[in-house]
Design an enzyme around this catalytic site. Structure first.
Site, PDB file in Angstrom:
ATOM      1  N   HIS A 160       0.842  -1.195   0.000  1.00  0.00           N
ATOM      2  CA  HIS A 160       0.000   0.000   0.000  1.00  0.00           C
ATOM      3  C   HIS A 160       0.877   1.244   0.000  1.00  0.00           C
ATOM      4  O   HIS A 160       1.922   1.285   0.656  1.00  0.00           O
ATOM      5  CB  HIS A 160      -0.917   0.018   1.224  1.00  0.00           C
ATOM      6  CG  HIS A 160      -1.963  -1.045   1.187  1.00  0.00           C
ATOM      7  ND1 HIS A 160      -3.113  -0.945   0.437  1.00  0.00           N
ATOM      8  CD2 HIS A 160      -2.024  -2.249   1.819  1.00  0.00           C
ATOM      9  CE1 HIS A 160      -3.839  -2.035   0.601  1.00  0.00           C
ATOM     10  NE2 HIS A 160      -3.200  -2.846   1.429  1.00  0.00           N
ATOM     11  N   CYS A 202      -0.532   1.925  -5.038  1.00  0.00           N
ATOM     12  CA  CYS A 202      -1.257   3.147  -5.371  1.00  0.00           C
ATOM     13  C   CYS A 202      -0.293   4.335  -5.417  1.00  0.00           C
ATOM     14  O   CYS A 202       0.623   4.430  -4.598  1.00  0.00           O
ATOM     15  CB  CYS A 202      -2.351   3.400  -4.337  1.00  0.00           C
ATOM     16  SG  CYS A 202      -3.666   2.165  -4.353  1.00  0.00           S
TER      17      CYS A 202
END
Length: 408
Positions: A160, A202
């Protein structure tokens, strides 16, 4: 009477014409005409999956897919540092006991008795990651990077992330500034000749924001600022997504044919993955690299220079068939600029939710990656963008319309 049937079929054929006409091109990669030749004498890699908790299964499979690809191409375990924050093979919720699968119960496990995990659980931390890059001996005798000034080093990151940071286990993070300083330190210690950083997270491209002054570094990222990096598909038996779109497509592409290792980084890691498939734009930056994206070859980072990148021959045909029949079929390359200078606000997606596990108060946090590529219900194994899916759907709808007219 058959006008609705014919009209819908022609509409589907027209809508999918671009994909139909270019699908074969993904297996006809041309060998790169690099203007300069690599002079490295060894290949090394640091592979990091920084997420724990069951619903982050896909991050570990991303890392293991890269690990198995490198080993398949001759890079020995001694030259690979593998860092996995969680081990799902032994998780009670894993119905495939002691296995990790990305292609269903009939697929091969990417985790086996030969998998050598160097850092696991709490040992996967920012501090240990920096020690690995610096080659700084660990007090627990854990392995670190043993590269030198003649080495090509691949750094692969999955987990992440957000704007200029990459999370480690929902506890800490490394910023783009820290990463740039760490790689600069590698250069000062003569730990590499060239570095390739591949980030599947991301807003991955923001990790390159402070790297342009670090010599001889190329960065390829699965998403730009403001974009999410999306999961690929869900395994019904596990009840969660098992891999990410970019890593899944990239690994399958590189395994499909030996020739795919001999294309440039631009041709092999950037061009075959357009926005309409990834739902994010691939970012690439070679500003500080002596050899640019269209000059350096994939094999120079993903295969062992000492064995000339030889792969297990008996696997090649099976891999080609697996890719050819894969739900994430490849489409024609979309050329991008050598260094991505895109105003990312033009393509901004919803901000990534950064929580990847239980928060401090025990509440379960949201997962950031949306699932967009689940198998179609009508025709399993096909994506909605697949030309065959569109054609068969049109035939199905047309047949229903024809039957309704016949019954009137």
């Amino acid at each position: 009477m058959i006008l609705p049937f014919v009209s819908l079929w022609l509409l589907a054929l027209f809508a999918s014409w671009e994909n139909i006409s270019i699908l074969p091109r993904c297996f006809a990669a041309e060998t790169s005409s690099a203007s300069s030749t690599a002079t490295h004498t060894s290949n090394h890699a640091v592979i990091v999956s920084s997420s724990r908790y069951w619903f982050n299964y896909r991050h570990t499979t991303n890392a293991l897919s890269i690990y198995q690809l490198l080993k398949r191409n001759g890079i020995p375990d001694d030259n690979i540092v593998l860092m996995l924050a969680d081990e799902y093979a032994i998780n009670d919720r894993n119905v495939y006991k002691n296995r990790l699968l990305t292609k269903g119960r009939t697929g091969d496990s990417i985790y086996d008795s030969d998998t050598q995990i160097d850092y696991r659980g709490d040992d996967v931390s920012v501090d240990n990651f920096l020690r690995v890059l610096r080659g700084q001996p660990h007090e627990s005798s854990l392995p670190v990077l043993q590269s030198n000034q003649h080495s090509h080093v691949l750094i692969y990151l999955t987990g992440h992330g957000g704007n200029q940071f990459f999370k480690f286990q929902d506890v800490e993070e490394i910023t783009s500034q820290q990463l740039a300083r760490a790689v600069a330190g590698m250069h000062e210690r003569s730990k590499y000749q060239e570095v390739l950083i591949v980030a599947d997270t991301c807003q991955a491209y923001t990790l390159a924001d402070h790297m342009e002054q670090v010599p001889n570094v190329t960065i390829i990222a699965s998403s730009l600022k403001g974009e999410s990096s999306y999961a690929h598909h869900v395994d019904g038996d596990l009840g969660l997504s098992v891999t990410e779109r970019y890593t899944a497509a990239m690994v399958d592409y590189l395994k499909a044919m030996p020739e795919h290792l001999q294309v440039s980084l631009q041709q092999g890691l950037v061009d075959p993955y357009p926005f309409r498939v990834q739902r994010a734009h691939i970012g690439a930056n070679d500003a500080s690299a002596v050899r640019k994206l269209d000059e350096a070859l994939v094999s120079e980072f993903f295969a062992n220079v000492e064995t000339n990148g030889k792969v297990v021959e008996e696997d090649v045909h099976d891999d080609w068939m697996a890719v050819h029949q894969s739900p994430h079929r490849f489409v024609a390359p979309v050329r991008t600029s050598r260094t991505t200078n895109v105003d990312s606000t033009q393509h901004a997606a919803a901000e990534c939710l950064m929580q990847d596990g239980p928060s401090d108060n025990g509440a379960t946090a949201a997962v950031d990656d949306e699932i967009h590529s689940q198998p179609a219900i009508l025709f399993p194994g096909m994506e909605p963008t697949d030309p065959m899916f569109l054609t068969w759907t049109a035939l199905f709808v047309g047949a229903i319309a024809w039957m309704q007219q016949r019954l009137k």
